[in-house]
Write a protein that holds these residues in place. Structure first.
Motif, PDB file in Angstrom:
ATOM      1  N   PHE A 134       0.814  -1.093   0.013  1.00 52.19           N
ATOM      2  CA  PHE A 134      -0.056  -0.101   0.064  1.00 52.19           C
ATOM      3  C   PHE A 134       0.799   1.235   0.152  1.00 52.19           C
ATOM      4  O   PHE A 134       0.667   2.103  -0.828  1.00 52.19           O
ATOM      5  N   LYS A 135       1.774   1.111   0.614  1.00 53.80           N
ATOM      6  CA  LYS A 135       2.798   2.224   0.993  1.00 53.80           C
ATOM      7  C   LYS A 135       3.643   2.577  -0.546  1.00 53.80           C
ATOM      8  O   LYS A 135       3.751   3.597  -1.019  1.00 53.80           O
ATOM      9  N   LEU A 136       3.980   1.396  -1.092  1.00 56.28           N
ATOM     10  CA  LEU A 136       4.475   1.490  -2.197  1.00 56.28           C
ATOM     11  C   LEU A 136       3.712   2.178  -3.414  1.00 56.28           C
ATOM     12  O   LEU A 136       4.059   3.142  -4.112  1.00 56.28           O
ATOM     13  N   LEU A 137       2.701   2.022  -3.340  1.00 59.12           N
ATOM     14  CA  LEU A 137       1.398   2.570  -4.466  1.00 59.12           C
ATOM     15  C   LEU A 137       1.549   4.092  -4.083  1.00 59.12           C
ATOM     16  O   LEU A 137       1.505   4.668  -4.743  1.00 59.12           O
ATOM     17  N   GLN A 138       1.242   4.117  -2.748  1.00 56.31           N
ATOM     18  CA  GLN A 138       1.437   5.587  -2.489  1.00 56.31           C
ATOM     19  C   GLN A 138       2.557   6.318  -2.939  1.00 56.31           C
ATOM     20  O   GLN A 138       2.693   7.464  -3.211  1.00 56.31           O
ATOM     21  N   TYR A 139       3.565   5.832  -2.752  1.00 52.12           N
ATOM     22  CA  TYR A 139       4.836   6.627  -3.198  1.00 52.12           C
ATOM     23  C   TYR A 139       5.304   6.139  -4.866  1.00 52.12           C
ATOM     24  O   TYR A 139       6.063   6.481  -5.262  1.00 52.12           O
ATOM     25  N   GLU A 140       4.067   5.502  -5.632  1.00 47.70           N
ATOM     26  CA  GLU A 140       4.029   5.554  -6.781  1.00 47.70           C
ATOM     27  C   GLU A 140       5.301   4.544  -7.258  1.00 47.70           C
ATOM     28  O   GLU A 140       5.776   4.719  -8.412  1.00 47.70           O
TER      29      GLU A 140
END
Lengths: 216, 99
Positions: A134-140
């Motif tokens: 989820f954090k990876l997605l947030q940081y694109e």
């Protein structure tokens, strides 16, 4: 029945009870196959949004600069999300269904100490992985999502192998291996994802079904 | 040569008691209902076999509560583990000596 056979039978009973009470043995090979098919179908649906868009996946800034008529962030946030959620749900339900059938046939309750133990040991690494992704997605950092899925899932399986049929450990090793290789081929995650969650699941499920269920 | 039959524990002649011990030896603690499900027997039957094992100090009983319901859990004792293991060893010995 002579004494020899009787002792042998007793030892078998003991082993069976040890397994039944400590491992969740109702996990069906068909669950693996059905989950694998769901993953392949999901990957097929996701392909138009991902394949050939390596640059967007690796570098969102580049994606924004290159995007002319489509807003890729919207696509990634909506359609891919729903495809992923649908795939996950379908795989989970179908896997549960076949395992439920098997537990009924063997007369072992599906919800007991062994199921609880297995669930906790699978959920903890998966939840940690889910938050990380989820954090990876947030940081694109989209390129690391597929390898992340494979790595955390592999770790969850290895952890689970102590509480269910032990062979699942090797499925875990292979998922981790795929995840690691994928780290050097960022942008091709969907292929690795389909290989891990699709092909490997089907291969594992077929093997397990042949070994444990075909003749019963 | 000592006849391995002498090492077999009379208490483990019963399939239920042997089943209880098999489950407890690989688990930290199991409660009454879980044992019942595993062995597929009635409350009274299970209770009487557990009592026999308890009297022989092969299992430890812990009574507790989950909410208002009683929750009785069972653990294997050191003595129980030892007895169970030598019973298995005796069974294996018998197979080897004949086969």
């Amino acid at each position: 029945m002579n004494e020899n056979q009787q002792s042998l039978e007793t030892l078998r009973d003991i082993k069976r009870m040890m397994e039944r009470s400590s491992r969740f043995i109702s996990l069906s090979g068909l669950s693996g196959i059905s989950a694998g098919i769901c993953a392949l179908v999901g990957a097929w649906f996701a392909a138009p949004y991902v394949v050939g868009k390596k640059d967007y996946i690796i570098n969102f800034k580049a994606a924004v600069n290159l995007a002319s008529d489509q807003d890729y962030s919207i696509i990634l946030n909506n359609w891919l999300f729903w495809i992923a959620a649908g795939t996950f749900l379908a795989a989970l339900l179908s896997a549960f269904f076949f395992t439920w059938i098997k537990s009924k046939r063997e007369g072992i309750p599906i919800w007991g100490i062994t199921a609880k133990r297995l669930l906790i040991n699978v959920i903890v690494p998966l939840l940690a992985g889910g938050i990380f992704l989820f954090k990876l997605l947030q940081y694109e950092t989209f390129g690391l999502v597929a390898p992340g899925c494979l790595l955390f899932y592999g770790l969850a399986l290895i952890n689970a192998s102590k509480y269910t049929l032990n062979e699942i450990r090797y499925l875990g090793y292979l998922q981790i291996l795929l995840g690691i290789i994928n780290l050097w081929f960022v942008g091709y995650g969907l292929y690795f994802w389909a290989a891990g969650f699709g092909v490997l699941h089907i291969a594992y499920g077929t093997y397990m079904w042949n070994k444990y269920e075909k003749n019963s | 040569m000592i006849n391995p039959i002498n090492n077999l524990n009379k208490l483990f002649d019963s399939r239920v008691r042997l089943g209880i011990m098999s489950a407890l030896v690989v688990n930290d603690a199991i409660n009454f209902n879980e044992l019942k499900e595993l062995l597929n027997i009635t409350d009274g039957n299970l209770a009487s076999h557990l009592k026999a094992l308890e009297v022989n100090a092969f299992v430890k009983v812990e009574k507790g509560f989950i909410g208002r319901k009683t929750n009785t859990t069972y653990r294997i004792t050191k003595a129980g583990e030892k007895a169970f293991k030598s019973h298995i060893a005796a069974l294996e010995q018998m197979i080897k000596s004949i086969g």
